[in-house]
Write a protein that holds these residues in place. Structure first.
Motif, PDB file in Angstrom:
ATOM      1  N   UNK A   3      67.699  55.333  -9.185  1.00 13.68           N
ATOM      2  CA  UNK A   3      67.176  54.096  -9.755  1.00 13.68           C
ATOM      3  C   UNK A   3      65.683  53.953  -9.499  1.00 13.68           C
ATOM      4  N   UNK A   4      65.236  54.338  -8.308  1.00 15.89           N
ATOM      5  CA  UNK A   4      63.817  54.245  -7.962  1.00 15.89           C
ATOM      6  C   UNK A   4      62.998  55.198  -8.822  1.00 15.89           C
ATOM      7  N   UNK A   5      63.472  56.419  -9.003  1.00 14.39           N
ATOM      8  CA  UNK A   5      62.746  57.382  -9.827  1.00 14.39           C
ATOM      9  C   UNK A   5      62.684  56.919 -11.281  1.00 14.39           C
ATOM     10  N   UNK A 124      69.747  47.660   3.161  1.00 14.01           N
ATOM     11  CA  UNK A 124      68.693  46.644   3.194  1.00 14.01           C
ATOM     12  C   UNK A 124      68.070  46.467   1.817  1.00 14.01           C
ATOM     13  N   UNK A 125      67.914  47.575   1.105  1.00 22.25           N
ATOM     14  CA  UNK A 125      67.334  47.495  -0.240  1.00 22.25           C
ATOM     15  C   UNK A 125      68.291  46.806  -1.203  1.00 22.25           C
ATOM     16  N   UNK A 130      69.661  42.617  -4.846  1.00 16.87           N
ATOM     17  CA  UNK A 130      70.791  41.960  -5.503  1.00 16.87           C
ATOM     18  C   UNK A 130      71.009  40.549  -4.983  1.00 16.87           C
ATOM     19  N   UNK A 131      70.725  40.324  -3.704  1.00 14.13           N
ATOM     20  CA  UNK A 131      70.959  39.015  -3.092  1.00 14.13           C
ATOM     21  C   UNK A 131      69.685  38.522  -2.399  1.00 14.13           C
ATOM     22  N   UNK A 187      70.794  49.989 -12.451  1.00 19.20           N
ATOM     23  CA  UNK A 187      69.885  49.234 -13.329  1.00 19.20           C
ATOM     24  C   UNK A 187      69.240  48.035 -12.640  1.00 19.20           C
ATOM     25  N   UNK A 188      70.025  47.319 -11.828  1.00 21.34           N
ATOM     26  CA  UNK A 188      69.481  46.148 -11.130  1.00 21.34           C
ATOM     27  C   UNK A 188      68.430  46.567 -10.110  1.00 21.34           C
TER      28      UNK A 188
END
Length: 218
Positions: A3-5, A124-125, A130-131, A187-188
């Motif tokens: 997701x980061x890439x 943690x990420x 998400x929250x 995606x989020x």
């Protein structure tokens, strides 16, 4: 990391391959080095014994970037006893990076190698992305430093329990990750990447490394 890439490159046309454990073993046998951080240590030490990353073919011309991932909670292990004051989160993140460098037998990393340490644990990420409104999701980058913050949580997965979407389930005394939920969150996470870079020391550090190693137009 996928997701980061995606968020960094802004395109889906890249190939991400896992080498520890080998892609064919992921989700099953952890391979000769074992799983978790000890598996990463075993792989790194085998690289050093073989003569380095170049010697084992890990930095072939078609490899734009090699990422070595450990969580900063390894500094709490009695084998290391390297934990520092947290916050600020960089104390333990840099200590974990130093452990990896020692396993590799390196003073400096090759220009296309990064060590990724997402706080005390990767969750943690997830919490921050998400929250973000949970008390446990508080950024460590405020001034003055907060007494507790997301990158310093020893076990951020605990804060995910009972939340929707569901990322963990309890089995006895243990929390088990739900792999499909982690994949569904890609995606989020990609959408939240800009916020993570601004609010997490570890994300900002990774973004700096990505910008140096692989320009977004690659």
């Amino acid at each position: 990391m996928e997701a980061v890439l995606f968020a960094h490159l802004k395109q889906p046309s890249f190939r991400l391959s896992r080498i520890q454990p080998d892609e064919s073993l992921y989700g099953g046998d952890a391979g000769p080095h074992g799983g978790g951080w000890k598996g990463v240590r075993g792989w790194c030490k085998s690289v050093q014994a073989a003569g380095g990353l170049e010697a084992i073919g890990a930095l072939r011309p078609d490899v734009h970037l090699l990422i070595i991932h450990v969580d900063a909670d390894i500094v709490l292990d009695k084998e290391h006893d390297a934990a520092g004051l947290c916050p600020p989160p960089e104390n333990n993140i840099l200590a974990a990076e130093a452990l990896v460098m020692g396993w590799l037998g390196l003073v400096n990393l090759p220009e296309n190698v990064l060590i990724w340490v997402p706080g005390m644990a990767t969750e943690a990420w997830l919490l921050r992305a998400i929250f973000p409104d949970l008390p446990e999701s508080r950024s460590c980058l405020t001034n003055p430093l907060p007494p507790a913050c997301v990158e310093c949580l020893k076990d951020p997965a605990v804060a995910l329990e009972g939340k929707q979407p569901k990322f963990v389930r309890r089995k006895g005394k243990d929390l088990r990750k739900i792999a499909t939920a982690y994949r569904d969150a890609h995606p989020a996470l990609a959408e939240a990447w800009g916020n993570l870079v601004d609010s997490l020391w570890s994300a900002g550090r990774l973004q700096q490394g990505l910008s140096r190693c692989i320009p977004a137009s690659i």
